[in-house]
Enzyme design. Structure first.
Site, PDB file in Angstrom:
ATOM      1  N   HIS A 192      -5.787   1.830 -12.052  1.00 25.17           N
ATOM      2  CA  HIS A 192      -5.729   3.278 -11.885  1.00 25.17           C
ATOM      3  C   HIS A 192      -6.774   3.938 -12.796  1.00 25.17           C
ATOM      4  CE1 HIS A 192      -3.945   7.091 -10.797  1.00 25.17           C
ATOM      5  NE2 HIS A 192      -4.071   7.433 -12.067  1.00 25.17           N
ATOM      6  N   MET A 209      -3.864   3.212  -1.398  1.00 24.12           N
ATOM      7  CA  MET A 209      -3.339   4.543  -1.663  1.00 24.12           C
ATOM      8  C   MET A 209      -1.964   4.778  -1.008  1.00 24.12           C
ATOM      9  SD  MET A 209      -5.605   5.247  -3.719  1.00 24.12           S
ATOM     10  CE  MET A 209      -5.815   6.939  -4.231  1.00 24.12           C
ATOM     11  N   ARG A 210      -1.080   3.801  -1.157  1.00 22.65           N
ATOM     12  CA  ARG A 210       0.290   3.935  -0.660  1.00 22.65           C
ATOM     13  C   ARG A 210       1.264   3.480  -1.724  1.00 22.65           C
ATOM     14  NH1 ARG A 210       0.983   5.157   4.318  1.00 22.65           N
ATOM     15  NH2 ARG A 210      -1.101   5.408   5.160  1.00 22.65           N
ATOM     16  N   ASN A 238      -1.884  -3.235 -10.310  1.00 24.23           N
ATOM     17  CA  ASN A 238      -2.658  -2.094  -9.810  1.00 24.23           C
ATOM     18  C   ASN A 238      -3.696  -1.670 -10.842  1.00 24.23           C
ATOM     19  OD1 ASN A 238      -3.267   0.180  -8.101  1.00 24.23           O
ATOM     20  ND2 ASN A 238      -2.065   1.480  -9.475  1.00 24.23           N
ATOM     21  N   GLY A 245     -13.915   0.017  -1.528  1.00 24.04           N
ATOM     22  CA  GLY A 245     -13.870  -1.401  -1.877  1.00 24.04           C
ATOM     23  C   GLY A 245     -14.831  -1.824  -2.970  1.00 24.04           C
ATOM     24  N   SER A 246     -15.214  -0.894  -3.855  1.00 25.15           N
ATOM     25  CA  SER A 246     -16.114  -1.316  -4.945  1.00 25.15           C
ATOM     26  C   SER A 246     -15.376  -2.246  -5.907  1.00 25.15           C
ATOM     27  CB  SER A 246     -16.702  -0.108  -5.679  1.00 25.15           C
ATOM     28  OG  SER A 246     -15.728   0.549  -6.442  1.00 25.15           O
ATOM     29  N   ASN A 247     -14.084  -2.036  -6.102  1.00 27.97           N
ATOM     30  CA  ASN A 247     -13.320  -2.964  -6.956  1.00 27.97           C
ATOM     31  C   ASN A 247     -13.135  -4.313  -6.270  1.00 27.97           C
ATOM     32  OD1 ASN A 247     -12.286  -1.784  -9.642  1.00 27.97           O
ATOM     33  ND2 ASN A 247     -12.121  -0.102  -8.175  1.00 27.97           N
ATOM     34  N   LYS A 256       8.297   2.290   6.452  1.00 28.78           N
ATOM     35  CA  LYS A 256       7.625   1.470   5.446  1.00 28.78           C
ATOM     36  C   LYS A 256       8.242   0.062   5.436  1.00 28.78           C
ATOM     37  CE  LYS A 256       6.666   3.449   1.368  1.00 28.78           C
ATOM     38  NZ  LYS A 256       5.228   3.466   1.066  1.00 28.78           N
TER      39      LYS A 256
HETATM   40  C1  GAR Z   1     -10.465   3.203  -7.862  1.00 29.62           C
HETATM   41  O1  GAR Z   1     -11.018   4.129  -8.763  1.00 29.62           O
HETATM   42  C2  GAR Z   1      -9.011   2.924  -8.218  1.00 29.62           C
HETATM   43  O2  GAR Z   1      -8.762   2.933  -9.589  1.00 29.62           O
HETATM   44  C3  GAR Z   1      -8.324   4.072  -7.526  1.00 29.62           C
HETATM   45  O3  GAR Z   1      -8.968   4.162  -6.290  1.00 29.62           O
HETATM   46  C4  GAR Z   1     -10.344   3.808  -6.462  1.00 29.62           C
HETATM   47  C5  GAR Z   1     -10.748   2.838  -5.384  1.00 29.62           C
HETATM   48  O4  GAR Z   1     -12.144   2.641  -5.369  1.00 29.62           O
HETATM   49  N1  GAR Z   1      -6.908   3.846  -7.402  1.00 29.62           N
HETATM   50  C6  GAR Z   1      -5.986   4.789  -7.534  1.00 29.62           C
HETATM   51  O5  GAR Z   1      -6.252   5.965  -7.708  1.00 29.62           O
HETATM   52  C7  GAR Z   1      -4.544   4.304  -7.446  1.00 29.62           C
HETATM   53  N2  GAR Z   1      -3.634   5.353  -7.745  1.00 29.62           N
HETATM   54  P1  GAR Z   1     -12.793   1.424  -4.590  1.00 29.62           P
HETATM   55  O6  GAR Z   1     -12.247   1.464  -3.145  1.00 29.62           O
HETATM   56  O7  GAR Z   1     -14.263   1.669  -4.626  1.00 29.62           O
HETATM   57  O8  GAR Z   1     -12.386   0.162  -5.300  1.00 29.62           O
END
Ligand code: GAR
Length: 186
Positions: free
Chosen positions: A108, A89-90, A106, A14-16, A64
């Site tokens: 990435h 991640m789904r 999203n 959850g840093s984003n 789903k």
């Molecule tokens: C992030 O780096 C995001 O870009 C990636 O998961 C991480 C989540 O980090 N997403 C993907 O790879 C999507 N295919 P976070 O939980 O610290 O935000």
């Protein structure tokens, strides 16, 4: 005019999520976290920011379609206009895609179309690329496909380690995602 409501979908650290919450005026209100991993630390971050959370375990549902119907109900109850995936991640299925067509975004950690899927930073690092980066894009039915909204490059230095690259990419994500959200919701 009142601000639109938005939900964040996340599965992990959850840093984003935190960067979005800390970003200040976003031109939308984050009023819901949806999380598919009951033990994910993003849930504690939502508590810290007093964001209501719906946690579900996909294994508790037959398909789903079944759990996405429940998610759409929760989203409608909270009057959600936008969905921001932040480490969810789904693969998003047809029920959610049809309900929120063109309003699911999203982030990435690569320069798409390169290195889609899981562990994109690791994939790019081990492929030996000199430049990688971050992509923000609309979601469609593919894995990390869909129209690109913004990309930012990150150089891989000579003495780069996987850890230092991860740190640089996350730093870029945390600046880029709130900025893009602010722009597209306006
Ligand atoms: C992030 O780096 C995001 O870009 C990636 O998961 C991480 C989540 O980090 N997403 C993907 O790879 C999507 N295919 P976070 O939980 O610290 O935000």
């Amino acid at each position: 005019m009142s601000k639109r409501n938005a939900a964040i979908f996340a599965s992990g650290t959850g840093s984003n999520f935190e960067a979005i919450m800390e970003a200040g005026d976003l031109s939308c209100d984050i009023v819901l976290l949806i999380c598919d991993k009951p033990k994910a630390t993003v849930i504690q971050k939502a508590e810290k920011y007093q964001v209501p959370t719906f946690v579900f375990n996909p294994k508790d549902y037959g398909s789903k379609e079944e759990y996405e119907k429940v998610l759409v109900e929760k989203l409608k109850e909270a009057n959600i206009s936008w969905i921001f995936l932040a480490g969810y991640m789904r693969i998003v299925g047809s029920v959610l895609l049809q309900a929120y067509e063109g309003r699911i975004v999203n982030i990435h950690p690569s320069l798409l179309p390169d290195f889609p899927g899981k562990d994109a930073i690791d994939q790019a690092y081990h492929a030996g690329v000199k430049t990688t980066g971050v992509t923000v894009h609309y979601i469609d039915s593919g894995i990390d496909t869909g129209p690109i909204i913004a990309q930012e490059k990150v150089e891989v230095e000579e003495n780069e380690t996987l850890e230092s690259l991860e740190e640089k990419i996350h730093h870029v994500e945390h600046q880029l995602y709130p900025r893009v959200i602010r722009e597209i919701v306006k």
